[in-house]
Design an enzyme around this catalytic site. Structure first.
Site, PDB file in Angstrom:
ATOM      1  N   ARG A 102       0.883  -1.189   0.000  1.00 10.92           N
ATOM      2  CA  ARG A 102       0.000   0.000   0.000  1.00 10.92           C
ATOM      3  C   ARG A 102       0.910   1.224   0.000  1.00 10.92           C
ATOM      4  O   ARG A 102       1.639   1.452   0.973  1.00 10.92           O
ATOM      5  CB  ARG A 102      -0.903  -0.001   1.229  1.00 10.92           C
ATOM      6  CG  ARG A 102      -1.584   1.334   1.416  1.00 10.92           C
ATOM      7  CD  ARG A 102      -2.771   1.274   2.314  1.00 10.92           C
ATOM      8  NE  ARG A 102      -3.866   0.571   1.691  1.00 10.92           N
ATOM      9  CZ  ARG A 102      -5.139   0.676   2.081  1.00 10.92           C
ATOM     10  NH1 ARG A 102      -5.465   1.465   3.076  1.00 10.92           N
ATOM     11  NH2 ARG A 102      -6.097   0.004   1.472  1.00 10.92           N
ATOM     12  N   HIS A 129      -6.915   0.419  -6.920  1.00 12.28           N
ATOM     13  CA  HIS A 129      -7.164  -0.430  -5.752  1.00 12.28           C
ATOM     14  C   HIS A 129      -7.799  -1.720  -6.273  1.00 12.28           C
ATOM     15  O   HIS A 129      -8.989  -1.978  -6.088  1.00 12.28           O
ATOM     16  CB  HIS A 129      -8.104   0.313  -4.791  1.00 12.28           C
ATOM     17  CG  HIS A 129      -8.110  -0.214  -3.402  1.00 12.28           C
ATOM     18  ND1 HIS A 129      -7.370  -1.305  -2.995  1.00 12.28           N
ATOM     19  CD2 HIS A 129      -8.788   0.196  -2.286  1.00 12.28           C
ATOM     20  CE1 HIS A 129      -7.585  -1.531  -1.709  1.00 12.28           C
ATOM     21  NE2 HIS A 129      -8.433  -0.647  -1.261  1.00 12.28           N
ATOM     22  N   GLN A 132      -9.870  -4.178  -4.061  1.00  9.99           N
ATOM     23  CA  GLN A 132     -11.163  -3.600  -3.695  1.00  9.99           C
ATOM     24  C   GLN A 132     -12.170  -3.780  -4.835  1.00  9.99           C
ATOM     25  O   GLN A 132     -13.295  -4.230  -4.631  1.00  9.99           O
ATOM     26  CB  GLN A 132     -10.985  -2.104  -3.381  1.00  9.99           C
ATOM     27  CG  GLN A 132     -12.263  -1.422  -2.973  1.00  9.99           C
ATOM     28  CD  GLN A 132     -12.765  -1.895  -1.623  1.00  9.99           C
ATOM     29  OE1 GLN A 132     -12.024  -1.876  -0.662  1.00  9.99           O
ATOM     30  NE2 GLN A 132     -14.009  -2.333  -1.542  1.00  9.99           N
ATOM     31  N   ASP A 222     -17.037   7.083  -2.361  1.00  8.89           N
ATOM     32  CA  ASP A 222     -15.787   6.969  -1.595  1.00  8.89           C
ATOM     33  C   ASP A 222     -15.514   8.356  -1.010  1.00  8.89           C
ATOM     34  O   ASP A 222     -16.167   9.343  -1.406  1.00  8.89           O
ATOM     35  CB  ASP A 222     -14.656   6.516  -2.555  1.00  8.89           C
ATOM     36  CG  ASP A 222     -13.314   6.292  -1.859  1.00  8.89           C
ATOM     37  OD1 ASP A 222     -13.289   6.202  -0.605  1.00  8.89           O
ATOM     38  OD2 ASP A 222     -12.282   6.205  -2.565  1.00  8.89           O
ATOM     39  N   CYS A 262     -16.326   1.591  -0.350  1.00 10.71           N
ATOM     40  CA  CYS A 262     -15.161   0.755  -0.031  1.00 10.71           C
ATOM     41  C   CYS A 262     -14.804   0.840   1.444  1.00 10.71           C
ATOM     42  O   CYS A 262     -14.165  -0.052   1.976  1.00 10.71           O
ATOM     43  CB  CYS A 262     -13.976   1.171  -0.892  1.00 10.71           C
ATOM     44  SG  CYS A 262     -13.586   2.927  -0.776  1.00 10.71           S
ATOM     45  N   ARG A 290     -13.931  -8.658   1.349  1.00  6.65           N
ATOM     46  CA  ARG A 290     -12.499  -8.418   1.090  1.00  6.65           C
ATOM     47  C   ARG A 290     -11.696  -9.645   1.518  1.00  6.65           C
ATOM     48  O   ARG A 290     -10.728 -10.039   0.845  1.00  6.65           O
ATOM     49  CB  ARG A 290     -12.008  -7.173   1.860  1.00  6.65           C
ATOM     50  CG  ARG A 290     -12.482  -5.822   1.303  1.00  6.65           C
ATOM     51  CD  ARG A 290     -11.898  -5.504  -0.072  1.00  6.65           C
ATOM     52  NE  ARG A 290     -10.465  -5.585  -0.139  1.00  6.65           N
ATOM     53  CZ  ARG A 290      -9.633  -4.596   0.187  1.00  6.65           C
ATOM     54  NH1 ARG A 290     -10.104  -3.415   0.542  1.00  6.65           N
ATOM     55  NH2 ARG A 290      -8.319  -4.751   0.086  1.00  6.65           N
TER      56      ARG A 290
HETATM   57  N1   CP Z   1     -11.285  -0.303   1.667  1.00  9.89           N
HETATM   58  C1   CP Z   1     -10.050  -0.356   2.158  1.00  9.89           C
HETATM   59  O1   CP Z   1      -9.070  -0.556   1.448  1.00  9.89           O
HETATM   60  O2   CP Z   1      -9.970  -0.133   3.497  1.00  9.89           O
HETATM   61  P1   CP Z   1      -8.640   0.100   4.310  1.00  9.89           P
HETATM   62  O3   CP Z   1      -8.088   1.433   3.894  1.00  9.89           O
HETATM   63  O4   CP Z   1      -9.062   0.114   5.760  1.00  9.89           O
HETATM   64  O5   CP Z   1      -7.673  -1.003   4.014  1.00  9.89           O
HETATM   65  N1  NVA Z   2      -9.711   6.629  -2.102  1.00  7.83           N
HETATM   66  C1  NVA Z   2      -9.421   6.208  -0.755  1.00  7.83           C
HETATM   67  C2  NVA Z   2      -9.689   4.758  -0.607  1.00  7.83           C
HETATM   68  C3  NVA Z   2      -9.446   4.173   0.755  1.00  7.83           C
HETATM   69  C4  NVA Z   2      -9.684   2.698   0.808  1.00  7.83           C
HETATM   70  C5  NVA Z   2      -7.980   6.538  -0.444  1.00  7.83           C
HETATM   71  O1  NVA Z   2      -7.113   6.374  -1.310  1.00  7.83           O
HETATM   72  O2  NVA Z   2      -7.711   6.990   0.667  1.00  7.83           O
END
Ligand code: CP
Ligand code: NVA
Length: 312
Positions: A102, A129, A132, A222, A262, A290
């Site tokens: 990440r 993502h 997701q 989102d 999400c 997930r």
């Molecule tokens: N939806 C998602 O990726 O959640 P987190 O940021 O908590 O991993």
């Molecule tokens: N668009 C958001 C998604 C989090 C799961 C971010 O990147 O923070």
């Protein structure tokens, strides 16, 4: 070697295979079965930003299947100047069966694909993502059975989540509609890549959310400011205010339309409590999925088919 750095890597039949494995393991898990299909395997999670679902879904997925996980921040791994990135990638790759990353910049994912010599999973970058979006379409399939011709209306920022959803929708024959304010659309370069790689029906842009949701099977939103965009929070609050998913907007959608997110959600901003907690909301089963889809992804990447495997 199979990577999941981007959904563009996947063919339709591969997505279907991931869904099939995920559904099989989900039903077995619901019956109390935890087959040790990943005995002795290790997934390393390398994260630069916070996470609840992505981290825990992979950690619980591999634990249920008899393997283990290691979690470390990018700083702990030495990616902030202690060592050359390619050296860190090669070392972690030598210890791991998969690396879930990440990151802020997708370039780091590309570096790991180039140097780690082990399968890489993008657990969210500025560009996408994929885990997701796979989960989201898997959840939609559970809800609607046949995905073909369904419509997902994403109300909000044309961000990483929206982009991966646009790709997954194109792959699975779902119409993708974005309702976003000026300046927050899907980037043209991304749209060009989507068209070049997948062709077919293009994502639609419908500026007015009231108009967009009229054709929705799913209304998805989102956060308005993603991780790393905190400085823009106040400005985005103004710009996105007309794009809030609230009871009034939901009332304009077909009666069967579902709400998805999400998560994490900023309640009272992009979505109101009366929508996220309503019977139309499937965002908590979506979050649980997930974990099931993480299992599908891990097994598919190894080329392991659990169907018919013993529960011992
Ligand atoms: N939806 C998602 O990726 O959640 P987190 O940021 O908590 O991993
Ligand atoms: N668009 C958001 C998604 C989090 C799961 C971010 O990147 O923070």
């Amino acid at each position: 070697m199979r990577h999941l750095d981007s959904l563009f890597r996947l063919q339709l039949n591969e997505i279907e295979e991931i869904f099939r494995i995920s559904a099989d393991l989900k039903s077995r898990w619901n019956q109390g079965s935890r087959p040790r299909l990943l005995d002795g395997r290790v997934v390393t999670l390398l994260f630069e930003k916070p996470s609840l679902r992505t981290r825990l879904s992979f950690e619980t997925a591999i634990a249920h299947l008899g393997g283990s996980s290691l979690f470390l921040s990018c700083a702990e791994a030495g990616l902030t100047g202690r060592e050359k990135i390619s050296d860190v990638a090669r070392v972690i790759g030598g210890y791991s069966d998969w690396i879930v990353m990440r990151v802020f910049s997708h370039r780091l994912v590309d570096d790991f694909v180039a140097y780690a010599e082990c399968p890489i999973i993008n657990g969210l970058s500025d560009q996408g993502h994929p885990c997701q979006a796979l989960t989201d379409l898997f959840t939609m399939q559970e809800e609607f059975d046949d995905l073909k011709g369904r419509t997902l209306v994403f109300v909000g920022d044309g961000n990483n989540v929206a982009r991966s959803l646009a790709v997954a929708c194109a792959q699975l024959g779902v119409n993708f509609v974005l309702s976003a304010p000026v300046g927050y659309e899907l980037p043209q370069k991304f749209l060009d890549t989507l068209q070049r790689k997948l062709g077919g029906v293009k994502p639609q842009l419908v500026r007015d959310p009231a108009e967009a949701v009229k054709q929705a099977d799913v209304i998805y939103t989102d956060v308005w400011a993603s991780m790393g965009q905190e400085a823009e929070q106040e400005k985005r609050k103004q710009v996105f205010a007309p794009y809030q998913v609230n009871a009034k907007l939901m009332s304009l959608a077909p009666a069967h339309a579902k709400f998805m997110h999400c998560l994490p959600a900023k309640r009272g901003m992009e979505v109101t409590d009366d929508v996220i907690d309503s019977p139309a909301s499937i965002c908590f089963p979506q979050a649980e999925n997930r974990m099931h889809v993480s299992k599908g992804i891990l097994l598919w990447m190894l080329g392991t088919d659990p169907v018919g495997a013993s529960d011992e």
